[in-house]
Write a protein that holds these residues in place. Structure first.
Motif, PDB file in Angstrom:
ATOM      1  N   ILE A 251     -45.818 -42.496 -51.370  1.00 21.88           N
ATOM      2  CA  ILE A 251     -47.162 -43.055 -51.489  1.00 21.88           C
ATOM      3  C   ILE A 251     -47.667 -43.576 -50.151  1.00 21.88           C
ATOM      4  N   PHE A 252     -48.920 -43.247 -49.857  1.00 18.13           N
ATOM      5  CA  PHE A 252     -49.641 -43.834 -48.731  1.00 18.13           C
ATOM      6  C   PHE A 252     -50.746 -44.696 -49.321  1.00 18.13           C
ATOM      7  N   VAL A 253     -50.809 -45.956 -48.945  1.00 18.58           N
ATOM      8  CA  VAL A 253     -51.816 -46.882 -49.467  1.00 18.58           C
ATOM      9  C   VAL A 253     -53.010 -46.892 -48.517  1.00 18.58           C
ATOM     10  N   TYR A 254     -54.127 -46.354 -48.977  1.00 15.68           N
ATOM     11  CA  TYR A 254     -55.322 -46.272 -48.137  1.00 15.68           C
ATOM     12  C   TYR A 254     -56.107 -47.575 -48.107  1.00 15.68           C
TER      13      TYR A 254
ATOM     14  N   LEU B  64     -54.632 -35.121 -38.057  1.00 14.11           N
ATOM     15  CA  LEU B  64     -55.774 -35.911 -37.599  1.00 14.11           C
ATOM     16  C   LEU B  64     -56.188 -36.955 -38.635  1.00 14.11           C
ATOM     17  N   TYR B  65     -56.578 -38.109 -38.135  1.00 18.30           N
ATOM     18  CA  TYR B  65     -57.108 -39.184 -38.970  1.00 18.30           C
ATOM     19  C   TYR B  65     -58.441 -39.641 -38.387  1.00 18.30           C
ATOM     20  N   ALA B  66     -59.276 -40.268 -39.216  1.00 20.63           N
ATOM     21  CA  ALA B  66     -60.621 -40.661 -38.798  1.00 20.63           C
ATOM     22  C   ALA B  66     -60.607 -41.551 -37.569  1.00 20.63           C
ATOM     23  N   SER B  67     -59.630 -42.438 -37.484  1.00 20.65           N
ATOM     24  CA  SER B  67     -59.552 -43.358 -36.349  1.00 20.65           C
ATOM     25  C   SER B  67     -59.295 -42.624 -35.034  1.00 20.65           C
ATOM     26  N   ASP B  68     -58.688 -41.438 -35.096  1.00 19.38           N
ATOM     27  CA  ASP B  68     -58.439 -40.653 -33.882  1.00 19.38           C
ATOM     28  C   ASP B  68     -59.736 -40.172 -33.247  1.00 19.38           C
ATOM     29  N   LEU B  69     -60.766 -39.962 -34.092  1.00 21.46           N
ATOM     30  CA  LEU B  69     -61.994 -39.326 -33.630  1.00 21.46           C
ATOM     31  C   LEU B  69     -63.204 -40.247 -33.638  1.00 21.46           C
ATOM     32  N   GLY B  70     -63.052 -41.464 -34.142  1.00 23.01           N
ATOM     33  CA  GLY B  70     -64.181 -42.389 -34.165  1.00 23.01           C
ATOM     34  C   GLY B  70     -65.186 -42.110 -35.262  1.00 23.01           C
ATOM     35  N   LEU B  71     -64.722 -41.567 -36.375  1.00 20.98           N
ATOM     36  CA  LEU B  71     -65.605 -41.304 -37.510  1.00 20.98           C
ATOM     37  C   LEU B  71     -65.824 -42.587 -38.310  1.00 20.98           C
ATOM     38  N   THR B  72     -67.061 -42.796 -38.776  1.00 20.46           N
ATOM     39  CA  THR B  72     -67.405 -44.044 -39.453  1.00 20.46           C
ATOM     40  C   THR B  72     -67.088 -43.986 -40.939  1.00 20.46           C
ATOM     41  N   VAL B  73     -65.828 -43.711 -41.252  1.00 22.04           N
ATOM     42  CA  VAL B  73     -65.314 -43.754 -42.617  1.00 22.04           C
ATOM     43  C   VAL B  73     -64.077 -44.648 -42.576  1.00 22.04           C
ATOM     44  N   ASN B  74     -63.291 -44.674 -43.641  1.00 16.56           N
ATOM     45  CA  ASN B  74     -62.059 -45.443 -43.599  1.00 16.56           C
ATOM     46  C   ASN B  74     -61.194 -44.945 -42.435  1.00 16.56           C
ATOM     47  N   PRO B  75     -60.728 -45.830 -41.578  1.00 17.91           N
ATOM     48  CA  PRO B  75     -59.995 -45.374 -40.383  1.00 17.91           C
ATOM     49  C   PRO B  75     -58.738 -44.572 -40.685  1.00 17.91           C
ATOM     50  N   ASP B  76     -58.169 -44.745 -41.886  1.00 18.29           N
ATOM     51  CA  ASP B  76     -56.962 -44.007 -42.249  1.00 18.29           C
ATOM     52  C   ASP B  76     -57.265 -42.732 -43.029  1.00 18.29           C
ATOM     53  N   ALA B  77     -58.558 -42.382 -43.112  1.00 16.72           N
ATOM     54  CA  ALA B  77     -58.924 -41.158 -43.830  1.00 16.72           C
ATOM     55  C   ALA B  77     -58.265 -39.951 -43.175  1.00 16.72           C
ATOM     56  N   HIS B  78     -57.600 -39.157 -43.982  1.00 17.13           N
ATOM     57  CA  HIS B  78     -56.911 -37.959 -43.500  1.00 17.13           C
ATOM     58  C   HIS B  78     -57.914 -36.827 -43.362  1.00 17.13           C
ATOM     59  N   ILE B  79     -57.851 -36.085 -42.275  1.00 17.66           N
ATOM     60  CA  ILE B  79     -58.782 -34.985 -42.021  1.00 17.66           C
ATOM     61  C   ILE B  79     -58.060 -33.649 -42.212  1.00 17.66           C
ATOM     62  N   ILE B  80     -58.528 -32.880 -43.176  1.00 14.31           N
ATOM     63  CA  ILE B  80     -58.028 -31.529 -43.413  1.00 14.31           C
ATOM     64  C   ILE B  80     -58.948 -30.566 -42.662  1.00 14.31           C
ATOM     65  N   ILE B  81     -58.387 -29.636 -41.918  1.00 16.56           N
ATOM     66  CA  ILE B  81     -59.189 -28.626 -41.233  1.00 16.56           C
ATOM     67  C   ILE B  81     -58.843 -27.257 -41.807  1.00 16.56           C
ATOM     68  N   ALA B  82     -59.866 -26.568 -42.329  1.00 16.07           N
ATOM     69  CA  ALA B  82     -59.636 -25.226 -42.871  1.00 16.07           C
ATOM     70  C   ALA B  82     -59.056 -24.344 -41.769  1.00 16.07           C
ATOM     71  N   PRO B  83     -58.051 -23.542 -42.077  1.00 11.90           N
ATOM     72  CA  PRO B  83     -57.314 -22.815 -41.032  1.00 11.90           C
ATOM     73  C   PRO B  83     -58.132 -21.725 -40.350  1.00 11.90           C
ATOM     74  N   ASN B  84     -57.934 -21.600 -39.039  1.00 13.23           N
ATOM     75  CA  ASN B  84     -58.520 -20.500 -38.274  1.00 13.23           C
ATOM     76  C   ASN B  84     -57.646 -19.260 -38.433  1.00 13.23           C
ATOM     77  N   ILE B  85     -58.262 -18.103 -38.237  1.00 15.14           N
ATOM     78  CA  ILE B  85     -57.508 -16.846 -38.265  1.00 15.14           C
ATOM     79  C   ILE B  85     -57.296 -16.337 -36.848  1.00 15.14           C
ATOM     80  N   GLY B  86     -58.333 -16.443 -36.041  1.00 15.85           N
ATOM     81  CA  GLY B  86     -58.264 -15.983 -34.662  1.00 15.85           C
ATOM     82  C   GLY B  86     -59.248 -16.743 -33.815  1.00 15.85           C
ATOM     83  N   SER B  87     -59.476 -16.270 -32.602  1.00 15.21           N
ATOM     84  CA  SER B  87     -60.339 -16.994 -31.677  1.00 15.21           C
ATOM     85  C   SER B  87     -61.790 -17.041 -32.147  1.00 15.21           C
ATOM     86  N   TYR B  88     -62.235 -16.034 -32.901  1.00 15.68           N
ATOM     87  CA  TYR B  88     -63.634 -15.994 -33.330  1.00 15.68           C
ATOM     88  C   TYR B  88     -63.812 -15.886 -34.839  1.00 15.68           C
ATOM     89  N   VAL B  89     -62.752 -15.994 -35.595  1.00 21.12           N
ATOM     90  CA  VAL B  89     -62.850 -16.100 -37.052  1.00 21.12           C
ATOM     91  C   VAL B  89     -62.122 -17.371 -37.443  1.00 21.12           C
TER      92      VAL B  89
END
Length: 644
Positions: free
Chosen positions: A202-205, A338-363
């Motif tokens: 468990i991670f307590v947000y 990545l977490y919100a606090s790493d990037l300075g996003l104005t949400v909960n600082p411990d918010a986890h950021i999911i990034i949809a996967p890249n396939i290549g340099s231009y897709v």
């Protein structure tokens, strides 16, 4: 140093300073003044115009400024050098992103239907729409002289016992507020938790008093090269609480990814590009949505971002230069660190950021997320998925195989490279017909009833060019061949068609489309069609073998598929095979955010996709050149068009 004052039509003014002979566009950028510059200041687009009010500029007249406009004070900022104190006006031109934020009305069924459909399709494929976040109530014994266990140990022990897990993680932000919250309600609290790892640790947000109203907020974001769109959702119910879109603040550094990568490689450039998309674009979107939904932004605990490979790098503040340099290797294809606090996003600082996967340099992740909700991966039919944006990305295949590729369509589909082009926001002409006899237009404008036209968005451009061609007003090369009140020609003979005269428009001048605009769009549509042909040929397929086509992209309320075929953008196959699925990147990010299983499936879809680099295919350029006519140099490919 000279003082430079930038004035805006709404009365605001911003002061900056410039060295002698410093470029005015660069002064605007360092002063954080948004001047639209799709070509990144190389003088080709003509959109970075400003009006000189006081002082003098070393600024020769260019082909984008007429003699009359030059006499009135209009200058291109990229071609101007500061020689003294000046004052300039920055116009609210149609495509300027500065004042174009839009918060959606969620009472409109059309605004949410596309996301409901995405959920239904994913569920029908057997994917459970459930994530690992929940709100739990915890009651502990209050400490005493006989029981002096620290607060953090007390809470972790209670959670371990109640949730039957081995490990509980309390981040610094929770520890900071824990003492006050525990004592406020006599050690009965409400925790926002997320299960992590295979053992369900468990991670307590967050932690609240037990009687507090807590909604677990999630944020899905589509970072497009031109436009950024976002959804605020309830992570438990999946309900959409807010929706908003805005121009990407990076637009002033260039309309395409290559110009932005080049800018990011300059000293301080990486931080400037990241600041433009986060501080100037995403954070204001969050504030606007949360204000409209009356939702506390610090209760957003998870985010999912879908963007092309370059946008993902610039968002994360990572060096994107290797993406454009052979052998075209991204720093990451996917990351969960990545977490919100790493990037300075104005949400909960411990918010986890999911990034949809890249396939290549231009897709990138926008395509993997879009492919997920297109359901191409789950169907036996040979299907084609097309995402229309600054880059045109394609996926072809079925449940057995998938191939992807990308072509540089330019920003035309989202209004860039078009003199009156704009995003699909208030004032944009999104649909149009033209009378063949009178050449008079009838159009639909985005916005409230009575909204005056300002410019053309992508779907409107497709309609206008198709209608001009069908009415015989332009020839296959995009040149005007008829005359009339709405046809104008400059002193060089260059033609244009006036959609709305100034008295009927909401802009400072006539809304018109020129031969240069049409040529730019023909190149964009040619890139799409030639990419389709090249990819199919590499698989030894023919367009007749396409059974379904899914078209995505936020270029309007929908695309008139017949008109898209008429101009040679899409193959000439039965119209019932075409389906417009809207902003599939945002729909995919929403689905990944809501469902851990959908997130895992997106990674699987990406890993099963083969990437075709079009620049390595010898026939691609020949296909492109052949497609740069309306509808095509080989009209036999478009029998339905020749029969009109």
């Amino acid at each position: 140093m000279f003082k430079v004052t930038f004035r805006f039509e709404n009365g605001e003014a911003v002061d900056g300073f410039a060295a002698a002979e410093e470029n005015l566009l660069e002064v605007a950028r360092k002063t954080n003044v948004a001047i639209d510059a799709p070509c990144s200041g190389n003088g080709s687009c003509g959109k970075c115009r400003v009006k000189l009010l006081k002082g003098t500029l070393n600024s020769p007249r260019t082909r984008h400024i007429t003699e009359e406009e030059y006499a009135e004070g209009w200058r291109l900022s990229c071609a101007s050098k500061v020689e003294g104190d000046i004052e300039v006006e920055v116009p609210d031109i149609a495509s300027a992103y500065r004042s174009r934020m839009k918060v959606a009305d969620l009472s409109s069924p059309e605004e949410v239907a596309i996301f409901d459909n995405a959920k239904a399709d994913v569920e029908a494929a057997g994917i459970v729409l459930k994530n690992d976040m929940e709100v739990v109530d915890v009651t502990m014994d209050a400490p005493s002289l006989e029981d002096t266990m620290p607060d953090n140990e007390r809470l972790m022990r209670a959670l371990k016992k109640q949730m039957q897990v081995e490990h509980v993680i309390l981040p610094y932000t929770v520890i900071c507020k824990m003492a006050d919250v525990l004592r406020e309600t006599n050690f009965s609290v409400r925790c926002v938790i997320g299960r992590t790892g295979s053992k369900g640790n468990i991670f307590v947000y967050d932690i609240f008093p037990k009687d507090a109203k807590v909604i677990i907020g999630g944020l899905a974001i589509d970072i497009g090269t031109t436009t950024v769109s976002a959804l605020l959702i309830d992570m438990v119910t999946g309900d959409i609480l807010g929706k908003a879109s805005s121009g990407n603040g990076q637009i002033r550094y260039g309309a395409d990814v290559i110009n932005r990568i080049i800018e990011s490689a300059k000293p301080g450039g990486r931080r400037r590009l990241q600041k433009a998309v986060i501080d100037e674009t995403i954070n204001p979107l969050i504030q606007q949505m949360c204000r409209a939904a009356k939702f506390p932004n610090k209760q957003i605990y998870r985010m999912c971002v879908a963007g092309n490979t370059t946008m993902n790098h610039l968002f994360a503040g990572v060096n994107a230069d290797p993406v454009r340099m052979e052998p075209y290797i991204p720093t990451f294809y996917k990351t969960n660190s990545l977490y919100a606090s790493d990037l300075g996003l104005t949400v909960n600082p411990d918010a986890h950021i999911i990034i949809a996967p890249n396939i290549g340099s231009y897709v990138g992740g926008d395509i993997t997320a879009g492919t997920l909700v297109s359901m191409l991966w789950n169907k036996p039919e040979f299907s084609l998925f097309i995402d229309l944006g600054t880059n045109g990305e394609l996926v072809f295949g079925n449940s057995d195989f998938m191939m992807s590729c990308a072509c540089s369509a330019g920003p035309a589909f989202e209004g860039g490279d078009i003199s009156c082009g704009m995003r699909a926001t208030d004032g944009a002409i999104e649909a149009c017909t033209i009378d063949k006899e009178t050449m008079e237009p009838t159009f639909t404008v985005v916005g409230d009833p009575g909204q005056k036209p300002i410019g053309l968005c992508g779907s409107g451009i497709i309609d206008v060019i198709s209608e001009l061609f069908s009415a015989g007003i332009i020839n296959p090369k995009g040149k005007f061949v008829r005359e009339g009140e709405r046809i104008r020609r400059d002193k060089y003979g260059m033609g244009s068609y006036v959609l709305a005269f100034q008295k009927d428009a909401g802009a400072e001048k006539d809304v018109e489309i020129t031969e240069v605009d049409i040529d730019n769009f023909i190149r964009a549509k040619g890139a799409i069609f030639s990419a389709i042909r090249t990819m199919l040929n590499s698989l030894e397929f023919d367009v007749s073998m396409i059974e379904e086509v899914y078209v995505a992209g936020g270029i309007g309320s929908g695309i008139n598929m017949k008109n898209a075929v008429n101009i040679g953008m899409f193959p000439d196959i039965p119209l019932e095979k075409f389906h417009y699925i809207g902003n599939s990147s945002l729909s995919g990010a929403y689905t990944m955010l809501l469902s851990k299983e959908a997130e895992r499936m997106t990674y699987q879809v990406a890993s099963n996709m083969t990437y075709l680099e079009l620049s390595t295919v010898p026939t691609y350029m020949d296909e492109f050149v052949a497609a740069c006519f309306i509808p095509h140099t080989d009209t036999s490919m478009f029998p339905s068009v020749s029969q009109q």
